[in-house]
Design a protein around this motif. Sequence first.
Motif, PDB file in Angstrom:
ATOM      1  N   SER A   1       0.836  -1.189   0.000  1.00 55.27           N
ATOM      2  CA  SER A   1       0.000   0.000   0.000  1.00 55.27           C
ATOM      3  C   SER A   1       0.874   1.243   0.000  1.00 55.27           C
ATOM      4  CB  SER A   1      -0.919  -0.008   1.227  1.00 55.27           C
ATOM      5  OG  SER A   1      -1.749   1.128   1.240  1.00 55.27           O
ATOM      6  N   LEU A   2       0.887   1.932  -1.134  1.00 55.25           N
ATOM      7  CA  LEU A   2       1.662   3.168  -1.280  1.00 55.25           C
ATOM      8  C   LEU A   2       0.844   4.177  -2.077  1.00 55.25           C
ATOM      9  CD1 LEU A   2       5.344   2.081  -2.097  1.00 55.25           C
ATOM     10  CD2 LEU A   2       4.522   3.153  -0.015  1.00 55.25           C
ATOM     11  N   SER A   3       1.155   5.453  -1.849  1.00 50.92           N
ATOM     12  CA  SER A   3       0.545   6.538  -2.608  1.00 50.92           C
ATOM     13  C   SER A   3       1.577   7.107  -3.576  1.00 50.92           C
ATOM     14  CB  SER A   3       0.040   7.638  -1.661  1.00 50.92           C
ATOM     15  OG  SER A   3      -0.923   7.123  -0.762  1.00 50.92           O
ATOM     16  N   PRO A   4       1.153   7.784  -4.624  1.00 46.42           N
ATOM     17  CA  PRO A   4       2.115   8.404  -5.547  1.00 46.42           C
ATOM     18  C   PRO A   4       3.072   9.330  -4.807  1.00 46.42           C
ATOM     19  CG  PRO A   4      -0.067   8.421  -6.516  1.00 46.42           C
ATOM     20  CD  PRO A   4      -0.237   7.920  -5.124  1.00 46.42           C
ATOM     21  N   GLY A   5       4.364   9.164  -5.091  1.00 45.65           N
ATOM     22  CA  GLY A   5       5.400   9.906  -4.395  1.00 45.65           C
ATOM     23  C   GLY A   5       5.921   9.203  -3.147  1.00 45.65           C
ATOM     24  N   GLY A   6       5.303   8.088  -2.761  1.00 44.81           N
ATOM     25  CA  GLY A   6       5.721   7.356  -1.558  1.00 44.81           C
ATOM     26  C   GLY A   6       6.777   6.309  -1.868  1.00 44.81           C
ATOM     27  N   GLU A   7       7.503   5.916  -0.817  1.00 39.94           N
ATOM     28  CA  GLU A   7       8.556   4.904  -0.948  1.00 39.94           C
ATOM     29  C   GLU A   7       8.657   4.133   0.367  1.00 39.94           C
ATOM     30  OE1 GLU A   7      13.370   5.021  -1.124  1.00 39.94           O
ATOM     31  OE2 GLU A   7      12.315   6.100  -2.745  1.00 39.94           O
ATOM     32  N   GLU A   8       8.877   2.828   0.267  1.00 37.25           N
ATOM     33  CA  GLU A   8       8.970   1.990   1.460  1.00 37.25           C
ATOM     34  C   GLU A   8       9.883   0.801   1.169  1.00 37.25           C
ATOM     35  OE1 GLU A   8       5.968   0.133   4.872  1.00 37.25           O
ATOM     36  OE2 GLU A   8       5.212   1.366   3.226  1.00 37.25           O
ATOM     37  N   THR A   9      10.591   0.346   2.212  1.00 36.29           N
ATOM     38  CA  THR A   9      11.520  -0.767   2.088  1.00 36.29           C
ATOM     39  C   THR A   9      10.949  -1.983   2.807  1.00 36.29           C
ATOM     40  OG1 THR A   9      13.393   0.763   2.000  1.00 36.29           O
ATOM     41  CG2 THR A   9      13.885  -1.540   2.476  1.00 36.29           C
ATOM     42  N   PHE A  10      10.997  -3.125   2.126  1.00 38.22           N
ATOM     43  CA  PHE A  10      10.508  -4.385   2.672  1.00 38.22           C
ATOM     44  C   PHE A  10      11.628  -5.412   2.581  1.00 38.22           C
ATOM     45  CE2 PHE A  10       6.998  -2.034   0.877  1.00 38.22           C
ATOM     46  CZ  PHE A  10       6.036  -2.064   1.883  1.00 38.22           C
ATOM     47  N   GLU A  11      11.340  -6.603   3.103  1.00 36.76           N
ATOM     48  CA  GLU A  11      12.303  -7.692   3.037  1.00 36.76           C
ATOM     49  C   GLU A  11      11.622  -8.964   2.570  1.00 36.76           C
ATOM     50  OE1 GLU A  11      14.264  -8.171   6.784  1.00 36.76           O
ATOM     51  OE2 GLU A  11      15.796  -6.708   6.290  1.00 36.76           O
ATOM     52  N   ILE A  12      12.379  -9.720   1.817  1.00 32.55           N
ATOM     53  CA  ILE A  12      11.943 -11.055   1.405  1.00 32.55           C
ATOM     54  C   ILE A  12      12.866 -12.056   2.105  1.00 32.55           C
ATOM     55  CG2 ILE A  12      11.729 -12.666  -0.524  1.00 32.55           C
ATOM     56  CD1 ILE A  12      11.065 -10.359  -2.338  1.00 32.55           C
ATOM     57  N   LEU A  13      12.272 -13.021   2.798  1.00 34.54           N
ATOM     58  CA  LEU A  13      13.043 -14.048   3.492  1.00 34.54           C
ATOM     59  C   LEU A  13      13.182 -15.257   2.572  1.00 34.54           C
ATOM     60  CD1 LEU A  13      14.380 -15.368   5.980  1.00 34.54           C
ATOM     61  CD2 LEU A  13      12.072 -16.006   6.750  1.00 34.54           C
ATOM     62  N   ILE A  14      14.421 -15.669   2.358  1.00 29.82           N
ATOM     63  CA  ILE A  14      14.715 -16.846   1.544  1.00 29.82           C
ATOM     64  C   ILE A  14      15.119 -17.980   2.498  1.00 29.82           C
ATOM     65  CG2 ILE A  14      16.014 -17.767  -0.405  1.00 29.82           C
ATOM     66  CD1 ILE A  14      14.319 -15.331  -1.099  1.00 29.82           C
ATOM     67  N   THR A  15      14.383 -19.063   2.466  1.00 28.76           N
ATOM     68  CA  THR A  15      14.687 -20.235   3.294  1.00 28.76           C
ATOM     69  C   THR A  15      15.102 -21.378   2.378  1.00 28.76           C
ATOM     70  OG1 THR A  15      13.041 -19.517   4.921  1.00 28.76           O
ATOM     71  CG2 THR A  15      13.816 -21.791   5.072  1.00 28.76           C
ATOM     72  N   ASN A  16      16.306 -21.886   2.602  1.00 29.69           N
ATOM     73  CA  ASN A  16      16.884 -22.919   1.736  1.00 29.69           C
ATOM     74  C   ASN A  16      16.951 -24.242   2.500  1.00 29.69           C
ATOM     75  OD1 ASN A  16      18.197 -24.382  -0.204  1.00 29.69           O
ATOM     76  ND2 ASN A  16      20.132 -23.253  -0.073  1.00 29.69           N
ATOM     77  N   TYR A  17      16.276 -25.279   1.977  1.00 33.14           N
ATOM     78  CA  TYR A  17      16.300 -26.599   2.596  1.00 33.14           C
ATOM     79  C   TYR A  17      17.318 -27.524   1.926  1.00 33.14           C
ATOM     80  CZ  TYR A  17      12.162 -25.689   5.437  1.00 33.14           C
ATOM     81  OH  TYR A  17      11.281 -25.193   6.374  1.00 33.14           O
ATOM     82  N   GLY A  18      18.054 -27.031   0.979  1.00 32.13           N
ATOM     83  CA  GLY A  18      19.025 -27.867   0.286  1.00 32.13           C
ATOM     84  C   GLY A  18      20.423 -27.293   0.405  1.00 32.13           C
ATOM     85  N   SER A  19      21.222 -27.620  -0.546  1.00 32.11           N
ATOM     86  CA  SER A  19      22.601 -27.138  -0.555  1.00 32.11           C
ATOM     87  C   SER A  19      22.631 -25.667  -0.923  1.00 32.11           C
ATOM     88  CB  SER A  19      23.421 -27.958  -1.549  1.00 32.11           C
ATOM     89  OG  SER A  19      22.856 -27.859  -2.852  1.00 32.11           O
ATOM     90  N   PRO A  20      23.669 -24.932  -0.483  1.00 28.95           N
ATOM     91  CA  PRO A  20      23.752 -23.499  -0.816  1.00 28.95           C
ATOM     92  C   PRO A  20      23.705 -23.288  -2.334  1.00 28.95           C
ATOM     93  CG  PRO A  20      25.337 -24.049   0.876  1.00 28.95           C
ATOM     94  CD  PRO A  20      24.789 -25.368   0.380  1.00 28.95           C
ATOM     95  N   THR A  21      23.031 -22.209  -2.728  1.00 26.18           N
ATOM     96  CA  THR A  21      22.854 -21.950  -4.157  1.00 26.18           C
ATOM     97  C   THR A  21      22.599 -20.466  -4.377  1.00 26.18           C
ATOM     98  OG1 THR A  21      21.595 -22.560  -6.124  1.00 26.18           O
ATOM     99  CG2 THR A  21      20.381 -22.390  -4.080  1.00 26.18           C
ATOM    100  N   HIS A  22      22.786 -20.057  -5.618  1.00 22.60           N
ATOM    101  CA  HIS A  22      22.425 -18.691  -6.033  1.00 22.60           C
ATOM    102  C   HIS A  22      20.994 -18.687  -6.553  1.00 22.60           C
ATOM    103  CE1 HIS A  22      26.171 -16.380  -5.775  1.00 22.60           C
ATOM    104  NE2 HIS A  22      26.803 -17.525  -6.056  1.00 22.60           N
ATOM    105  N   ILE A  23      20.267 -17.628  -6.240  1.00 23.25           N
ATOM    106  CA  ILE A  23      18.947 -17.389  -6.840  1.00 23.25           C
ATOM    107  C   ILE A  23      18.948 -15.989  -7.439  1.00 23.25           C
ATOM    108  CG2 ILE A  23      17.773 -18.962  -5.257  1.00 23.25           C
ATOM    109  CD1 ILE A  23      16.699 -16.464  -3.798  1.00 23.25           C
ATOM    110  N   HIS A  24      17.995 -15.749  -8.321  1.00 22.93           N
ATOM    111  CA  HIS A  24      17.948 -14.453  -9.013  1.00 22.93           C
ATOM    112  C   HIS A  24      16.534 -13.885  -8.902  1.00 22.93           C
ATOM    113  CE1 HIS A  24      18.884 -11.319 -11.873  1.00 22.93           C
ATOM    114  NE2 HIS A  24      17.804 -11.646 -12.566  1.00 22.93           N
TER     115      HIS A  24
END
Length: 248
Positions: free
Chosen positions: A28-51
């Motif tokens: 939920s944002l209005s024109p001219g607004g800005e907000e920072t969020f986070e995405i949590l990445i949970t890995n159940y396997g071997s370490p890897t790169h994602i894009h």
Amino acid sequence: MQQTFQNVIINRQEINSIEFEKESVEISLSPGGEETFEILITNYGSPTHIHFSVSDELKGQIVFLRDNPYVLQKEYISVVARIPQEGRVLTKGQIYITAGYGSRKKGFPVQLGKIDSKPQEHSEDESHIGNQEEKLISQRSSVILPVKKLSHSRSERGFGEFSSFIRRSFTGSFSATERRIPKNLSENEKFPLNIVFGGFLLLVCLFFLYFILPSSLQFKVSFAQSLLFSIIFVICMIYILLKIAEES
């Protein structure tokens, strides 16, 4: 602590599998607004790169501080969401996660912005404008109707004058009829009119003579002659009346 708006789970079902904790996300944002969020990445396997990537609708509005992170077990990725001052109030698009070096790609829908409540107000304004236009149309129609009635009354008055003129022609004297003939008629137009008028007078005189003369001097008229005289009389009368009507 920044808000986590999505949890991405990889390698839990199978290698390079991608799952989302939320089916869709609303920011939920209005024109001219800005907000920072986070995405949590949970890995159940071997370490890897994602894009991370976004659909064309969200380009320039969703920015990942790290779009190709290396995930061991858990990793938080900061995301900046913004709407330009003159941007769209509501934008819908997709955030994509690619795993297995491009072998698997999956996304979830994102709604960026707020549902504008102004259209309802706008519709009320439009309805108000529509009511004003209807009033103007009704006022215009009320102005036009008297004009139509006036023209209609004029036409009726003209028809009445014409009918009264015909009545006066039937009951008036012949000298009055002669005065109605305009003086600017050419000689070619006067000639047939004079002939018709003279024939008309002749027929009228014969008609009166038939009743005025004594029986010893009366002339006999057959049925064919009387029919012919009647036809000539009607033709002369119609011609004279038409000429009078044209000039009136």
